[in-house]
Design a protein around this motif. Structure first.
Motif, mmCIF file in Angstrom:
data_model
loop_
_atom_site.group_PDB
_atom_site.id
_atom_site.type_symbol
_atom_site.label_atom_id
_atom_site.label_comp_id
_atom_site.label_asym_id
_atom_site.label_seq_id
_atom_site.Cartn_x
_atom_site.Cartn_y
_atom_site.Cartn_z
ATOM 1 N N ASN A 1 3.238 -26.173 -41.108
ATOM 2 C CA ASN A 1 4.625 -25.873 -40.755
ATOM 3 C C ASN A 1 5.570 -26.193 -41.911
ATOM 4 O OD1 ASN A 1 3.791 -25.157 -38.228
ATOM 5 N ND2 ASN A 1 4.259 -27.136 -37.311
ATOM 6 N N ALA A 2 6.537 -25.295 -42.166
ATOM 7 C CA ALA A 2 7.432 -25.473 -43.283
ATOM 8 C C ALA A 2 8.548 -26.466 -42.967
ATOM 9 C CB ALA A 2 8.025 -24.134 -43.685
ATOM 10 N N GLY A 3 8.886 -26.663 -41.693
ATOM 11 C CA GLY A 3 9.981 -27.556 -41.343
ATOM 12 C C GLY A 3 11.310 -26.845 -41.496
ATOM 13 N N VAL A 4 12.182 -27.388 -42.362
ATOM 14 C CA VAL A 4 13.498 -26.807 -42.621
ATOM 15 C C VAL A 4 13.519 -26.306 -44.065
ATOM 16 C CG1 VAL A 4 15.991 -27.167 -42.640
ATOM 17 C CG2 VAL A 4 14.555 -28.426 -41.015
ATOM 18 N N THR A 5 13.793 -25.038 -44.238
ATOM 19 C CA THR A 5 13.862 -24.473 -45.579
ATOM 20 C C THR A 5 15.252 -23.908 -45.837
ATOM 21 O OG1 THR A 5 13.043 -22.322 -44.808
ATOM 22 C CG2 THR A 5 11.407 -23.910 -45.598
ATOM 23 N N GLN A 6 15.646 -23.918 -47.103
ATOM 24 C CA GLN A 6 16.956 -23.406 -47.498
ATOM 25 C C GLN A 6 16.788 -22.431 -48.644
ATOM 26 O OE1 GLN A 6 19.030 -27.719 -47.019
ATOM 27 N NE2 GLN A 6 20.341 -26.129 -47.865
ATOM 28 N N THR A 7 17.561 -21.361 -48.586
ATOM 29 C CA THR A 7 17.541 -20.333 -49.623
ATOM 30 C C THR A 7 18.959 -19.990 -50.009
ATOM 31 O OG1 THR A 7 15.578 -19.417 -48.555
ATOM 32 C CG2 THR A 7 16.627 -18.087 -50.237
ATOM 33 N N PRO A 8 19.334 -19.914 -51.301
ATOM 34 C CA PRO A 8 18.501 -20.261 -52.463
ATOM 35 C C PRO A 8 18.532 -21.757 -52.739
ATOM 36 C CG PRO A 8 20.655 -19.553 -53.203
ATOM 37 C CD PRO A 8 20.682 -19.443 -51.700
ATOM 38 N N LYS A 9 17.821 -22.201 -53.755
ATOM 39 C CA LYS A 9 17.843 -23.602 -54.171
ATOM 40 C C LYS A 9 19.005 -23.877 -55.124
ATOM 41 C CE LYS A 9 12.951 -24.764 -53.652
ATOM 42 N NZ LYS A 9 12.671 -23.614 -52.772
ATOM 43 N N PHE A 10 19.336 -22.926 -55.936
ATOM 44 C CA PHE A 10 20.441 -23.065 -56.891
ATOM 45 C C PHE A 10 21.230 -21.755 -56.930
ATOM 46 C CE2 PHE A 10 18.854 -26.916 -58.797
ATOM 47 C CZ PHE A 10 17.473 -26.791 -58.712
ATOM 48 N N ARG A 11 22.536 -21.866 -57.182
ATOM 49 C CA ARG A 11 23.341 -20.664 -57.340
ATOM 50 C C ARG A 11 24.585 -21.007 -58.127
ATOM 51 N NH1 ARG A 11 23.973 -15.737 -54.353
ATOM 52 N NH2 ARG A 11 25.137 -14.402 -55.784
ATOM 53 N N VAL A 12 24.955 -20.083 -59.021
ATOM 54 C CA VAL A 12 26.213 -20.200 -59.751
ATOM 55 C C VAL A 12 27.074 -18.999 -59.380
ATOM 56 C CG1 VAL A 12 27.330 -20.326 -62.002
ATOM 57 C CG2 VAL A 12 25.112 -21.430 -61.654
ATOM 58 N N LEU A 13 28.277 -19.256 -58.963
ATOM 59 C CA LEU A 13 29.215 -18.196 -58.581
ATOM 60 C C LEU A 13 30.471 -18.270 -59.443
ATOM 61 C CD1 LEU A 13 29.339 -18.335 -54.660
ATOM 62 C CD2 LEU A 13 28.126 -16.672 -56.063
ATOM 63 N N LYS A 14 31.148 -17.152 -59.540
ATOM 64 C CA LYS A 14 32.469 -17.153 -60.139
ATOM 65 C C LYS A 14 33.508 -17.249 -59.019
ATOM 66 C CE LYS A 14 31.143 -14.431 -64.169
ATOM 67 N NZ LYS A 14 31.364 -13.177 -64.943
ATOM 68 N N THR A 15 34.652 -17.805 -59.336
ATOM 69 C CA THR A 15 35.719 -17.922 -58.346
ATOM 70 C C THR A 15 36.009 -16.565 -57.723
ATOM 71 O OG1 THR A 15 36.739 -19.789 -59.485
ATOM 72 C CG2 THR A 15 38.139 -18.520 -58.024
ATOM 73 N N GLY A 16 36.069 -16.549 -56.393
ATOM 74 C CA GLY A 16 36.362 -15.321 -55.669
ATOM 75 C C GLY A 16 35.137 -14.578 -55.175
ATOM 76 N N GLN A 17 33.968 -14.899 -55.707
ATOM 77 C CA GLN A 17 32.755 -14.234 -55.235
ATOM 78 C C GLN A 17 32.352 -14.776 -53.872
ATOM 79 O OE1 GLN A 17 29.995 -14.836 -58.580
ATOM 80 N NE2 GLN A 17 30.205 -12.646 -59.048
ATOM 81 N N SER A 18 31.510 -14.021 -53.198
ATOM 82 C CA SER A 18 31.035 -14.451 -51.881
ATOM 83 C C SER A 18 29.529 -14.642 -51.923
ATOM 84 C CB SER A 18 31.401 -13.402 -50.824
ATOM 85 O OG SER A 18 30.742 -12.182 -51.101
ATOM 86 N N MET A 19 29.020 -15.413 -50.994
ATOM 87 C CA MET A 19 27.580 -15.597 -50.886
ATOM 88 C C MET A 19 27.235 -16.158 -49.510
ATOM 89 S SD MET A 19 26.204 -18.998 -52.819
ATOM 90 C CE MET A 19 24.572 -18.631 -52.186
ATOM 91 N N THR A 20 25.953 -16.051 -49.170
ATOM 92 C CA THR A 20 25.442 -16.577 -47.913
ATOM 93 C C THR A 20 24.270 -17.485 -48.194
ATOM 94 O OG1 THR A 20 26.123 -14.596 -46.686
ATOM 95 C CG2 THR A 20 24.463 -16.020 -45.664
#
Lengths: 114, 112
Positions: A1-20
Motif C-alpha cells: 500500500n502506498a499510503g498518502v502520496t502527493q504530486t508533484p514533489k517540487f514545482r516552481v511557478l511564476k507570479t500569477g500562474q495557476s496549478m493543482t
C-alpha cells in the motif's frame, strides 16, 4: 500500500500562474487535510474535508481552493500564485470518528513562486 | 491561531542523554498528540494521549499530560543520533473538532 502520496514533489511557478496539487490515499480514510509549512514554523491548516463531496476552510484558506470529488483524492488549487504562497505543502488523512485521531502525512510538495 | 506552544524551540544534547520537550495549550482538548518530522519529510505520528490520561509510554517515549495546567511533556530516554528531528505537539479541541492544531515545534539535535 502506498499510503498518502502527493504530486508533484517540487514545482516552481511564476507570479500569477495557476496549478493543482494532488493528494491521493489508499487507506479509505474519511478525513483529508491540506497544510502549509513555512521555514521554522509548524503546520497551518488551509482546507480540509470530512468526506467525499465536502470541503471546509481552515486557518489560512485565502488564495486556495479545494475539491474532493472522489474519496481517495483531495486537490488543492492555486488560481493565481503569489510569492507569499512559497511553502512546503503537506496532505494528511485521518480515519473517521470526529477527526480526533492520528493523522497520516504525505511526503510534501515544495512550491516556489517567483 | 496555533494552540500548542512548544518549549524549547531548539534543544541540543549528547547521544545517550534524555531529551524533554514541553507543550502548552489554551483550550479544552479531547486529546493531545506528538509527531516527529525528519528534515524534508512528512510528519510521523508518535503517540496520542487522551484528556483523561496522565501518562503514556511507547518504547523510549514517555508523554505526560496535565490538563489543569494545560501542558504536556515528551521525554525521549537514551537518545540516539536517529532521534534528531523536529517534534510537534498537536491538540484536538474538545469542541468543533475534525481537525488538529499544531504547535511550532522543537528542533532536537543529538550529538554523537
Amino acid at each position: 500500500n502506498a499510503g498518502v502520496t502527493q504530486t508533484p514533489k517540487f514545482r516552481v511557478l511564476k507570479t500569477g500562474q495557476s496549478m493543482t496539487l494532488l493528494c491521493a490515499q489508499d487507506m479509505n480514510h474519511e478525513y483529508m487535510y491540506w497544510y502549509r509549512q513555512d521555514p521554522g514554523m509548524g503546520l497551518r491548516l488551509i482546507h480540509y474535508s470530512v468526506g467525499e463531496g465536502t470541503t471546509a476552510k481552515g486557518e489560512v484558506p485565502d488564495g486556495y481552493n479545494v475539491s474532493r470529488l472522489k474519496k481517495q483524492n483531495f486537490l488543492l488549487g492555486l488560481e493565481s500564485a503569489a510569492p507569499s504562497q512559497t511553502s512546503v505543502y503537506f496532505c494528511a488523512t485521518a480515519r473517521g470518528t470526529g477527526g480526533w485521531g492520528e493523522q497520516f502525512f504525505g511526503p510534501g510538495t515544495r512550491l516556489t513562486v517567483l | 491561531s496555533q494552540q500548542g506552544e512548544e518549549d524549547p524551540q531548539a534543544l541540543s544534547i549528547q547521544e545517550g542523554e534524555n531529551a524533554t520537550m514541553n507543550c502548552s495549550y489554551k483550550t479544552s482538548i479531547n486529546n493531545l498528540q506528538w509527531y516527529r518530522q525528519n528534515s524534508g519529510r512528512g510528519l510521523v505520528h508518535l503517540i496520542l494521549i487522551r484528556s483523561n490520561e496522565r501518562e503514556k509510554h511507547s518504547g523510549r517515549l514517555r508523554v505526560t499530560l496535565d490538563t489543569s495546567k494545560k501542558s504536556s511533556s515528551l521525554l525521549i530516554t537514551a537518545s540516539r543520533a536517529a532521534d534528531t528531528a523536529s517534534y510537534f505537539c498537536a491538540t484536538a479541541p474538545f469542541q468543533g473538532a475534525q481537525k488538529l492544531v499544531f504547535g511550532q515545534g522543537t528542533r532536537l539535535t543529538i550529538n554523537p
